[in-house]
Design an enzyme around this catalytic site. Structure first.
Site, mmCIF file in Angstrom:
data_model
loop_
_atom_site.group_PDB
_atom_site.id
_atom_site.type_symbol
_atom_site.label_atom_id
_atom_site.label_comp_id
_atom_site.label_asym_id
_atom_site.label_seq_id
_atom_site.Cartn_x
_atom_site.Cartn_y
_atom_site.Cartn_z
ATOM 1 N N SER A 180 -1.376 -10.707 1.427
ATOM 2 C CA SER A 180 -2.418 -10.388 0.452
ATOM 3 C C SER A 180 -2.862 -8.932 0.574
ATOM 4 O O SER A 180 -3.035 -8.243 -0.439
ATOM 5 C CB SER A 180 -3.620 -11.327 0.613
ATOM 6 O OG SER A 180 -4.372 -11.048 1.776
ATOM 7 N N GLU A 181 -3.036 -8.448 1.793
ATOM 8 C CA GLU A 181 -3.485 -7.070 1.978
ATOM 9 C C GLU A 181 -2.468 -6.072 1.434
ATOM 10 O O GLU A 181 -2.835 -5.068 0.811
ATOM 11 C CB GLU A 181 -3.731 -6.799 3.467
ATOM 12 C CG GLU A 181 -4.998 -7.428 4.007
ATOM 13 C CD GLU A 181 -6.250 -6.863 3.354
ATOM 14 O OE1 GLU A 181 -6.462 -5.639 3.435
ATOM 15 O OE2 GLU A 181 -6.998 -7.634 2.735
ATOM 16 N N ILE A 182 -1.185 -6.346 1.647
ATOM 17 C CA ILE A 182 -0.160 -5.430 1.146
ATOM 18 C C ILE A 182 -0.061 -5.503 -0.370
ATOM 19 O O ILE A 182 0.066 -4.482 -1.053
ATOM 20 C CB ILE A 182 1.189 -5.729 1.828
ATOM 21 C CG1 ILE A 182 1.102 -5.304 3.305
ATOM 22 C CG2 ILE A 182 2.328 -5.009 1.132
ATOM 23 C CD1 ILE A 182 2.340 -5.577 4.114
ATOM 24 N N TYR A 229 -12.535 -1.061 8.532
ATOM 25 C CA TYR A 229 -11.737 -1.348 7.345
ATOM 26 C C TYR A 229 -12.221 -0.442 6.213
ATOM 27 O O TYR A 229 -13.196 -0.752 5.530
ATOM 28 C CB TYR A 229 -11.912 -2.824 6.997
ATOM 29 C CG TYR A 229 -11.139 -3.341 5.811
ATOM 30 C CD1 TYR A 229 -9.759 -3.226 5.732
ATOM 31 C CD2 TYR A 229 -11.805 -3.998 4.770
ATOM 32 C CE1 TYR A 229 -9.057 -3.741 4.654
ATOM 33 C CE2 TYR A 229 -11.111 -4.525 3.687
ATOM 34 C CZ TYR A 229 -9.735 -4.392 3.638
ATOM 35 O OH TYR A 229 -9.046 -4.918 2.571
#
Length: 294
Positions: A48-50, A148
């Site tokens: 999901s982050e990528i 983050y």
């Protein structure tokens, strides 16, 4: 080792206790239910982050679910063929992200672990995982405080702590993000903390305020149509559609014809060879004589 960021709170800002309490309250009120939230699987969080890098949230959901259905684990992704991985990525753009994710899976499989590292430094050592992605996995999958600095998080800190300032560099933002992230009220639930900041940042942009324009790292994305990125994506799709391979000269002619049909200039041989050479070097496909082969 990742860059060490010493927490520091800006002079003149609201007290840190007050800030964290208010951000938690605001974030709870703006909470968005998204399919990759409250997921404990670090691999699913990493995907999901990528995918969310340089891609709108609304577009990611169906891609994330479809990708995980096809490659549910790191080992499954490592065992997959590159063309199959790229095929499922089509439509998200920035296809090199898919290759980096595949290489991460390959490295984890070779190490015999079949799982991601549990440390920020270990994540950062893997292909295509930068500081923000590593911090996202730490916070969202492992529930550990991390620094983050994602675009919506950046928007909140610029809006709240640096009002009116132009060209604010991340080196000024990061110590404040660290100070807040490791404050006891935020560190007690990193997911809740960053979900709230992400949703508040998205809310600011949706209501016409975009503080990220005041960041020193802000740059307006160039138009896709007619760009080198668009030509790269076209070539990748064309080669993937030919499992047995296709002559490079045929791809070059078809790409040039497509550009002319769209009202743009024909693609010269030098430009085509430059783009195709980059794609071969990056592992999207290979050359076998006159053929480009997935």
């Amino acid at each position: 080792m990742g860059k060490r960021i010493e927490p520091a709170w800006p002079r003149g800002a609201a007290p840190l206790d007050e800030f964290t309490a208010r951000m938690l309250e605001v974030g709870d009120g703006l909470y968005r239910e998204l399919p990759w939230r409250h997921v404990d699987d670090p691999y699913a969080v990493l995907v999901s982050e990528i995918m969310l890098q340089q891609t709108q949230v609304a577009r990611v959901g169906r891609f994330w679910e479809r990708f995980l259905a096809a490659f549910p684990t790191l080992d499954a992704l490592a065992a997959a063929a590159v063309p199959d991985v790229l095929e499922l990525w089509q439509g998200l753009g920035y296809n090199r992200r898919a290759l980096a994710l595949k290489r991460t899976a390959d490295e984890c499989a070779v190490a015999g672990e079949g799982r991601l590292p549990g440390s920020y430094e270990g994540l950062l050592a893997l292909p295509g995982i930068g500081p923000a992605t590593a911090a996202g996995v730490m916070a969202f999958a492992y529930q550990k405080p991390a620094v983050y600095v994602e675009t919506n998080v950046r928007a909140v800190f610029l809006h709240e702590l640096f009002p009116g300032r132009e060209g604010v560099p991340d080196r000024e933002l990061e110590p404040a993000v660290a100070a807040a992230a490791f404050h006891p009220s935020a560190a007690a639930d990193p997911r809740r903390w960053y979900y709230g900041l992400l949703d508040y940042g998205a809310h600011l942009k949706a209501t016409g305020v975009n503080p990220t324009r005041r960041s020193a790292s802000y740059s307006r994305q160039s138009a896709f149509e007619g760009s080198r990125r668009q030509k790269r994506a076209w070539i990748v799709r064309r080669v993937l559609a030919a499992p047995e391979g296709v002559e490079a000269a045929v791809v070059a002619r078809e790409l040039s014809a497509a550009e002319v049909a769209a009202g743009r200039e024909a693609v010269g041989a030098d430009l085509f060879e430059s783009i195709a050479g980059d794609l071969v070097g990056e592992g999207f496909f290979r050359r076998e004589g006159a053929l480009l082969v997935p």
